[in-house]
Design an enzyme around this catalytic site. Structure first.
Site, PDB file in Angstrom:
ATOM      1  N   ASP A 100       3.294  -0.181 104.527  1.00 32.78           N
ATOM      2  CA  ASP A 100       2.141  -1.051 104.337  1.00 32.78           C
ATOM      3  C   ASP A 100       1.877  -1.913 105.565  1.00 32.78           C
ATOM      4  OD1 ASP A 100       1.748  -0.156 101.724  1.00 32.78           O
ATOM      5  OD2 ASP A 100       3.081  -1.684 100.885  1.00 32.78           O
ATOM      6  N   ARG A 149      10.092  -4.586  98.200  1.00 33.56           N
ATOM      7  CA  ARG A 149       9.667  -5.988  98.297  1.00 33.56           C
ATOM      8  C   ARG A 149       9.717  -6.685  96.937  1.00 33.56           C
ATOM      9  NH1 ARG A 149       4.022  -5.401 101.054  1.00 33.56           N
ATOM     10  NH2 ARG A 149       3.920  -7.629 100.523  1.00 33.56           N
ATOM     11  N   ARG A 175       4.955   6.385 103.928  1.00 28.75           N
ATOM     12  CA  ARG A 175       3.892   5.514 104.410  1.00 28.75           C
ATOM     13  C   ARG A 175       4.285   4.046 104.208  1.00 28.75           C
ATOM     14  NH1 ARG A 175      -1.067   8.226 101.211  1.00 28.75           N
ATOM     15  NH2 ARG A 175       0.492   7.956  99.580  1.00 28.75           N
ATOM     16  N   TYR A 219      15.817   1.552 103.578  1.00 24.72           N
ATOM     17  CA  TYR A 219      15.079   0.395 104.075  1.00 24.72           C
ATOM     18  C   TYR A 219      16.041  -0.774 104.268  1.00 24.72           C
ATOM     19  CZ  TYR A 219      10.448   2.394 103.108  1.00 24.72           C
ATOM     20  OH  TYR A 219       9.327   3.176 103.126  1.00 24.72           O
TER      21      TYR A 219
END
Length: 287
Positions: free
Chosen positions: A76, A221, A74, A134
């Protein structure tokens, strides 16, 4: 199946132990690309549009039955994906081309399917995955980009990508990532296994690529937030490793913005024969 009572799916689209898919039901896997800037993230929400809502609505239209999907990871609000992997179960009989063309015809322009294929009932987009990858993209120039505002994070101070890469190597392996974990993270454990991490420059773009078995909420992040401090010269390359050892989120810098983050790949065992696509996004040189 319990006598006289059909089973129901468990959370995350899991089939109860000892049960099998009913006769005539097929498991379909697909890969979704999306621009997350227009959505409240992947997961379906009641207050604003999500990627999951639009994907399920388009699949339901094509299948002519209610479709619910499970995803590999999932994302954001504001986070993008080039290769988000999903699966769903259906009685509809459609070939792969018709799934892709039909669903894309019913999706907003910011969401697209790359492929769709029937898979074994043992395949699960989330729980069968071995690793996720990522990429985080930073435009490193004096002025913010006008054209790519929603797709790149901006840093005006010069970044040393070599020192950022050195710092990222200190995060490899099975570690406690509490220092890079969001306060609201619901994972039962802070431990994750980072398989690979690299930072390189392509013109004015500085790119982080990181692969792990799984990620904590905001983990990428938060790592980028620390690496940016190293790249600016505020801290030595050893600092992110020191933060990791502290296991204390309050000692780490702020979370980097979501708009530079992309889910670009999910790795599965060979037995599931999941197509491998270039990680992207398309304006990044493919290595």
């Amino acid at each position: 199946m319990t006598q006289g009572k059909p089973w129901e799916y468990l959370p995350n689209g899991l089939v109860p132990e000892g049960e099998v898919l009913p006769e005539g039901v097929k498991r379909i896997a697909a890969a979704v690309e999306y621009d997350g800037s227009a959505f409240c993230g992947w997961q379906r929400q009641t207050h604003s549009p999500s990627v999951q809502f639009h994907v399920e609505a388009a699949l339901t239209q094509v299948a002519n039955e209610r479709i619910t999907v499970a995803c590999a990871g999932r994302t954001d609000t504001g986070v993008h994906a080039t290769n988000q992997v999903i699966h769903f179960d259906t009685r509809a009989d459609r070939n792969p081309r018709n799934w892709v063309l039909g669903v894309n015809a019913n999706l907003p322009f910011g969401i697209r399917l790359h492929w769709a294929e029937e898979k074994s009932p043992l395949f699960h987009a989330r729980f069968a995955a071995r690793a996720r990858t990522y990429r985080y993209l930073i435009v490193n120039q004096p002025q913010r980009s006008a054209l790519f505002y929603h797709w790149l994070t901006w840093e005006k101070r010069p970044l040393d990508e070599v020192q950022m890469h050195r710092a990222a190597q200190l995060l490899l392996g099975e570690r406690d990532f509490s220092s890079f974990r969001a306060a609201g993270c619901q994972s039962n454990t802070p431990n994750r296994n980072v398989h690979a991490a690299k930072v390189w420059r392509q013109g004015d773009l500085v790119i982080l690529e990181i692969t792990a078995n799984a990620f904590l909420h905001h983990m990428v992040r938060n790592i980028v937030g620390a690496l940016l401090c190293v790249g600016r010269g505020d801290y030595a390359y050893t600092w992110p490793g020191e933060l990791l050892a502290l296991c204390d989120r309050t000692e780490a810098p702020p979370t980097a913005a979501p708009n530079g983050l992309y889910l670009v790949g999910v790795n599965y065992p060979d037995e599931f024969d999941v197509p491998v696509f270039k990680p992207g996004p398309q304006f990044i040189n493919q290595e």
